[in-house]
Design an enzyme around this catalytic site. Sequence first.
Site, short mmCIF file in Angstrom:
data_model
loop_
_atom_site.label_atom_id
_atom_site.label_comp_id
_atom_site.label_asym_id
_atom_site.label_seq_id
_atom_site.Cartn_x
_atom_site.Cartn_y
_atom_site.Cartn_z
CD GLU A 110 -33.90 37.66 -14.54
OE1 GLU A 110 -34.94 38.33 -14.54
OE2 GLU A 110 -33.88 36.45 -14.27
CE LYS A 164 -35.32 36.73 -10.67
NZ LYS A 164 -35.01 35.45 -11.28
CD GLU A 183 -31.76 32.92 -6.30
OE1 GLU A 183 -32.22 32.84 -7.45
OE2 GLU A 183 -32.08 32.13 -5.38
#
Length: 344
Positions: free
Chosen positions: A314, A317, A323
């Site tokens: 992602e 993020k 992350e």
Amino acid sequence: MGIRFTLFLLLCLLLFFSSSTADGAPVGICYGRVADNLPPPATVVSLLQSNAIPMVRIFKPDPEVLRSFSGSGIDLMVGVPNEILPALANASIDFCLQWLQANIFSHIPPTQIKYLAVGNEVFSKDPYFTPFVVPSILNFHQALRSINLDQLIKISTPHAASVLSGPYPPSNGSFSSDIRQEMVPLLQFLQDTDSPFMVNVYPFFSYINNKNDIELDYVLFRTPNVTFDDGLIYDNLFDATLDSFVAAMEKEGFGWVRLMVSETGWPTTGGEAAGMENASAYNGNVVSRALGNIGTPRRPGVEVEVFLFDLFDENGKNGDEYEKHFGVFRLNGDKAYDVSFTLP
Ligand SMILES: *[C@@H]1O[C@H](CO)[C@@H](O)[C@H](O)[C@H]1NC(C)=O
Ligand SMILES: *[C@@H]1O[C@H](CO)[C@@H](O)[C@H](O)[C@H]1NC(C)=O
Ligand SMILES: *[C@@H]1O[C@H](CO)[C@@H](O)[C@H](O)[C@H]1NC(C)=O
Ligand SMILES: CC(=O)N[C@H]1CO[C@H](CO)[C@@H](O)[C@@H]1O
């Protein structure tokens, strides 16, 4: 061949397949969408189908996503965002029913919704919303009961490991005193309705924050002979973490509420210990233990459903670089590394 005999053969085959596949806990995947480069939801549905992934967790009820999953045969956990809990906690049952109909059931048949996750990591990470969690859950339960869906759709709320004050050793697991007042009525509801206690567990973070005390092999399930003795014997941090939650529930008198891992995963890049091999070892072991119904030392052989985090990287993020890199699949649909969602 007579029709009776053919039917008999079919029945045998059905029994064979149902008994050989229905034993283990299902393993699903989280479909996080904080990114601007993801494939369209219809493509994602095909990807999950071709990998025989039976369940998916979405973090909010996006209409296009729900419509894409409609009729796919894939079960859903649908998240209710933290921000709308105050409105739902104080609303009438009718309002909650209308909310469910407008936001979920108008896009996908209720039979495909397996879980409602009311808020996410509220008790320890977003405490402003804590007082609204249980009232929202009770409202949703009444709303589902009014249309006879309360047995079909189970309601809960995923927790971060930080709801525990003493996670270590596992037998010392207990809930932080500041959230006990909310936790006890939640556990009562889960017990009364046979709903799961949902936990987001990341041995990855425990490891990178305590490298001097924790061996990587213990986190990656590579130490059958290097064990930690807590009365019960532990050979990996995943089991130890789950049993800390079990011990905490036992202390409150709710020792048989079932446990579900609503998120767990390992990043492939972006910092220390991130990497394909480590991710493959961690996720591969988590999946095979779930499918094999291994359970934990406190609950051997007891089913624990698991949702891996995350379907894709992602890129939107925030926070540390890793992350952004929990994806099990690449954007083109290839696996980022070897992991299977079915037993061989
Ligand atoms: C058990 O947990 C408590 C906090 O709940 C902590 O103060 C204590 O040190 C822990 N015991 C051990 C042996 O780690
Ligand atoms: C680990 O233990 C098993 C049986 O408990 C034994 O067969 C094996 O040789 C041991 N491996 C190592 C590396 O000590
Ligand atoms: C796994 O983690 C260890 C410890 O941080 C690191 O040294 C290693 O490079 C990682 N390997 C891979 C390929 O995942
Ligand atoms: C205006 C109102 O009804 N507020 C309530 C909303 O819900 C919370 C939690 O249940 C209550 O504390 C408020 O009084």
